[in-house]
Design an enzyme around this catalytic site. Structure first.
Site, mmCIF file in Angstrom:
data_model
loop_
_atom_site.group_PDB
_atom_site.id
_atom_site.type_symbol
_atom_site.label_atom_id
_atom_site.label_comp_id
_atom_site.label_asym_id
_atom_site.label_seq_id
_atom_site.Cartn_x
_atom_site.Cartn_y
_atom_site.Cartn_z
ATOM 1 N N GLY A 15 0.826 -1.196 0.000
ATOM 2 C CA GLY A 15 0.000 0.000 0.000
ATOM 3 C C GLY A 15 0.862 1.249 0.000
ATOM 4 N N ILE A 17 2.307 2.867 2.470
ATOM 5 C CA ILE A 17 3.495 2.722 3.304
ATOM 6 C C ILE A 17 4.477 1.763 2.655
ATOM 7 C CG2 ILE A 17 4.335 1.806 5.509
ATOM 8 C CD1 ILE A 17 1.904 2.975 6.856
ATOM 9 N N CYS A 128 2.852 6.432 13.313
ATOM 10 C CA CYS A 128 3.539 7.644 12.852
ATOM 11 C C CYS A 128 3.436 8.740 13.912
ATOM 12 C CB CYS A 128 2.973 8.115 11.521
ATOM 13 S SG CYS A 128 1.184 8.353 11.486
ATOM 14 N N ASN A 268 3.514 11.752 7.674
ATOM 15 C CA ASN A 268 3.166 10.603 8.509
ATOM 16 C C ASN A 268 3.773 9.319 7.965
ATOM 17 O OD1 ASN A 268 1.291 11.105 6.345
ATOM 18 N ND2 ASN A 268 -0.095 9.582 7.212
#
Length: 294
Positions: A15, A17, A128, A268
């Site tokens: 995804g 991240i 995060c 983040n």
């Protein structure tokens, strides 16, 4: 042993991240990504294949059946899957770095307890918000005795993927537990705002600390010193505001993604992935030191 020991790593999840993590792995001289794992064909897996990386949509079973040995595995999937991932991976001997807010493993913030955490094999990067707030909160808690800590995280909706949205309850609970652990306070509250504002704002974390023995003159130096340590791996980390009295401290930090493929507002994603790579590089450096002394 070579001057730059290389760890063979795998990434679970493709995804937002996971894909950014792949780019950060590519830039590290210590890491080589041997496999990217998803559960279905996705844009992220296609992007990994375009980068020349081996991919599978067969989930963790495909990784275990691949015949490959991994020194370290990053879990960038979701909190609901993490416990099963760890159960199956633990026998392999790989270090497991959790980027989901599952609240298992050793809660780890690189500048606070990174070296100690690497002596184990199951590392939690909390969230995060935890990576942005805890370096400052820990520094302040060593100076005074917090009776209450509040953390408010605000991020752009464009940088919150599906797994992040599904795991918001776990995100809050895990970050809150980490605040308790790293500050010693018995009262802590974490809140998360996902904003659709246009243009998307940078990731921002606002902290309020109630402490009856705070020294207002020392607070700013402590905060700035903690921030300087974080900027070793996350250059876009900045202290926006610090206010202190003898009973109340407020600190606001902002994280902008820098030096990569992410838009600036996705701080983040940038800070937790940068923390993951920093820890993995520390692990490789440790192996180099051990090899030199053997």
């Amino acid at each position: 042993m070579s001057e730059h020991p290389v760890l063979n790593v795998a990434v679970l999840g493709a995804g937002l991240i996971g894909v950014d993590l792949l780019h950060k792995i590519h830039r590290s001289p210590h890491l080589d990504c041997g496999l990217v794992v998803g559960r279905s064909q996705s844009v992220g897996l296609a992007r990994a294949a375009e980068m020349g990386l081996a991919t599978t949509d067969g989930g963790l079973t495909a990784l275990l059946d691949s015949g490959k040995t991994f020194d370290l595995v990053f879990d960038a999937s979701n909190a609901d899957s993490h416990a099963e991932h760890w159960r199956l991976l633990e026998p392999t001997g790989a270090v497991f770095v959790d980027l989901t807010p599952h609240n298992s493993g050793t809660p780890t913030v690189p500048t606070v307890n990174g070296a100690q955490a690497l002596t184990g094999r199951h590392i939690s990067l909390i969230s995060c918000g935890g990576q942005a707030a805890i370096p400052v909160l820990h520094a302040l808690a060593r100076h005074c005795t917090p009776s209450y800590v509040e953390v408010v995280c605000t991020g752009a909706s464009r940088s919150a993927g599906r797994a992040t949205r599904l795991n918001l309850d776990e995100y809050i609970a895990t970050t809150q537990d980490a605040v308790h652990a790293f500050t010693g306070t018995l009262a802590a509250k974490v809140m998360v705002n996902v904003t659709p504002a246009v243009p998307p704002p940078p990731f921002r974390v606002h902290m309020t600390i109630l402490a009856p023995d705070a020294d207002p003159h020392a607070v700013r130096d402590l905060v700035e010193a903690a921030a300087a340590q974080v900027r070793r791996f996350a250059p876009g980390y900045a202290v926006i505001d610090v206010e202190a009295t003898r009973e109340r401290i407020t600190v606001t930090v902002e994280v902008c993604a820098s030096g990569g493929r992410l838009p600036a507002h996705a701080g983040n994603l940038d800070i937790i992935n940068a923390a993951a790579i920093f820890l993995a590089d520390m692990r490789a450096t440790t192996l180099l030191t051990e090899g030199a002394s053997a």
